[in-house]
Scaffold this motif. Sequence first.
Motif, PDB file in Angstrom:
ATOM      1  N   SER A   1      28.576  48.548  28.034  1.00  0.00           N
ATOM      2  CA  SER A   1      28.489  49.400  26.848  1.00  0.00           C
ATOM      3  C   SER A   1      28.831  48.619  25.583  1.00  0.00           C
ATOM      4  O   SER A   1      28.193  48.786  24.547  1.00  0.00           O
TER       5      SER A   1
ATOM      6  N   TRP B   1      25.864  46.373  24.807  1.00  0.00           N
ATOM      7  CA  TRP B   1      24.788  47.182  24.228  1.00  0.00           C
ATOM      8  C   TRP B   1      25.093  47.549  22.777  1.00  0.00           C
ATOM      9  O   TRP B   1      24.197  47.640  21.940  1.00  0.00           O
ATOM     10  N   SER B   2      26.380  47.758  22.473  1.00  0.00           N
ATOM     11  CA  SER B   2      26.765  48.207  21.130  1.00  0.00           C
ATOM     12  C   SER B   2      26.585  47.129  20.070  1.00  0.00           C
ATOM     13  O   SER B   2      26.729  47.402  18.878  1.00  0.00           O
TER      14      SER B   2
ATOM     15  N   ASN C   1      20.503  58.345  20.830  1.00  0.00           N
ATOM     16  CA  ASN C   1      21.229  58.889  21.971  1.00  0.00           C
ATOM     17  C   ASN C   1      21.075  60.394  22.128  1.00  0.00           C
ATOM     18  O   ASN C   1      21.600  60.963  23.091  1.00  0.00           O
TER      19      ASN C   1
ATOM     20  N   PHE D   1      25.429  46.708  34.300  1.00  0.00           N
ATOM     21  CA  PHE D   1      25.460  48.160  34.510  1.00  0.00           C
ATOM     22  C   PHE D   1      24.850  48.546  35.847  1.00  0.00           C
ATOM     23  O   PHE D   1      25.402  49.383  36.572  1.00  0.00           O
TER      24      PHE D   1
ATOM     25  N   VAL E   1      29.495  55.117  29.007  1.00  0.00           N
ATOM     26  CA  VAL E   1      28.413  54.554  28.191  1.00  0.00           C
ATOM     27  C   VAL E   1      28.461  55.090  26.761  1.00  0.00           C
ATOM     28  O   VAL E   1      27.902  54.482  25.841  1.00  0.00           O
TER      29      VAL E   1
ATOM     30  N   GLU F   1      29.097  52.905  23.703  1.00  0.00           N
ATOM     31  CA  GLU F   1      28.065  52.125  23.002  1.00  0.00           C
ATOM     32  C   GLU F   1      27.707  52.695  21.620  1.00  0.00           C
ATOM     33  O   GLU F   1      27.800  51.987  20.612  1.00  0.00           O
TER      34      GLU F   1
ATOM     35  N   GLN G   1      18.705  49.908  25.326  1.00  0.00           N
ATOM     36  CA  GLN G   1      19.850  49.569  24.655  1.00  0.00           C
ATOM     37  C   GLN G   1      19.791  48.158  24.378  1.00  0.00           C
ATOM     38  O   GLN G   1      19.633  47.340  25.040  1.00  0.00           O
TER      39      GLN G   1
END
Length: 298
Positions: free
Chosen positions: A20, A23-24, A105, A228, A244, A247, A297
Motif C-alpha cells: 500500500s 502504491w501510494s 478509489n 500484495f 489497502v 494507499e 495502482q
Amino acid sequence: MNDVDRRKLFRARLLILLASVLWSLSGLFIKSPPFLSIPEADRGLILACYRVFFAGLFLLPFVKLNQIRWRPVLIPLLVTFGLMNLLFMVAMTKTSAAAAIFLQNTSVAWAMLFGFLLLKERIERGSILSILIVMLGIGFIVFADGAGKNFMGNLFALLSGITYALVVIFFRMLRDEHPAWLVALCLLFSSALVAPWALTLGISLTGVQFGLIALMGVVQMGAPYVIFSHAVKTVNSQEAALLVLAEPILNPIWVWIFWGETVSFTTLVGCTLIVLGLVVRFLFFRPKLILEPNPNQP
C-alpha cells in the motif's frame, strides 16, 4: 492459532501495508519536478505510456508459459484497463493528488453497482449505505469545484474510478486465470494502446525522466503487485481491503510533504466521506465476495 501462524499472519499484514505504501507513491512521482518540464497537456499521456510499459516488463518473468491463454472476455478487460490507466494519469496532472486517488478509489462502490447489474450479485444494506456515503463524497470533490481549474481533472479521476470498477468485474469473470498473466498483459497492452499517440507528440525525454518513469513503473506499480498477491493468500479479503486504504490516505500526504501541494476544504471533506464509506463497507459489513488484487495502482 499457534505462534507460527501468528507470525506468518503478522508478516503478511506488514507486506500488504508495504504494498500500500509503494502504491501510494504515484503522486510523489507524477508531481515531481523532473516531470514538470513536460507540457501539462501531454504529460499524462507520456507517463501513462511508459509507466505501465516498465511495470509490465517487470512482471513478465513471473508469467509462466502454461498460464498464457486467450479468452474473448480479455478484449473488454484490456480496453477498460487501458482507459483506466490513461484517465488516472491525466487526472493526476490536472487535479490534486488527493482528489485523483480518492475519486479513483470510488471504484469499490461502482463495482458493487456493476456487480448487481452485470453479474446479478446481491447488494446488501451495508453496501447501499456505503455507496450513498461515497457518492456524497464524490459530490463534495467534483461539483464543489465545478467552475474551478481542477474540475476536468476531477472528472477524469471519477471516470478512472468507473473504469477501474469495470476492470474488477472483468477480473472476476476471469478468476480462473492466473493473475500475473492477466496483469502483465493489461499493463503491456495499455502501453501499446497509447504508444502511437504518445510517440507522435515529438517530446524527447531526458535520461533522468526516463529513469524516473522506469523507477515508478517497477517500484510503485510492479513490485507492490507481487508483494500484495503473495500476502493476500494469508490475510482475509476484509482485512486486506482495510489495509489497502493506507494507499489513498498516504498518497496526498507524500505530495504535501515533498512538493507542498495543499488540498481544498471541500476536497478534504469529500476524501473523508469516501474513506468513511469504504470503512463502513469493509469494517461493519463483511464482504461476501473475494477481493481482487488491485492491478493500477492507478
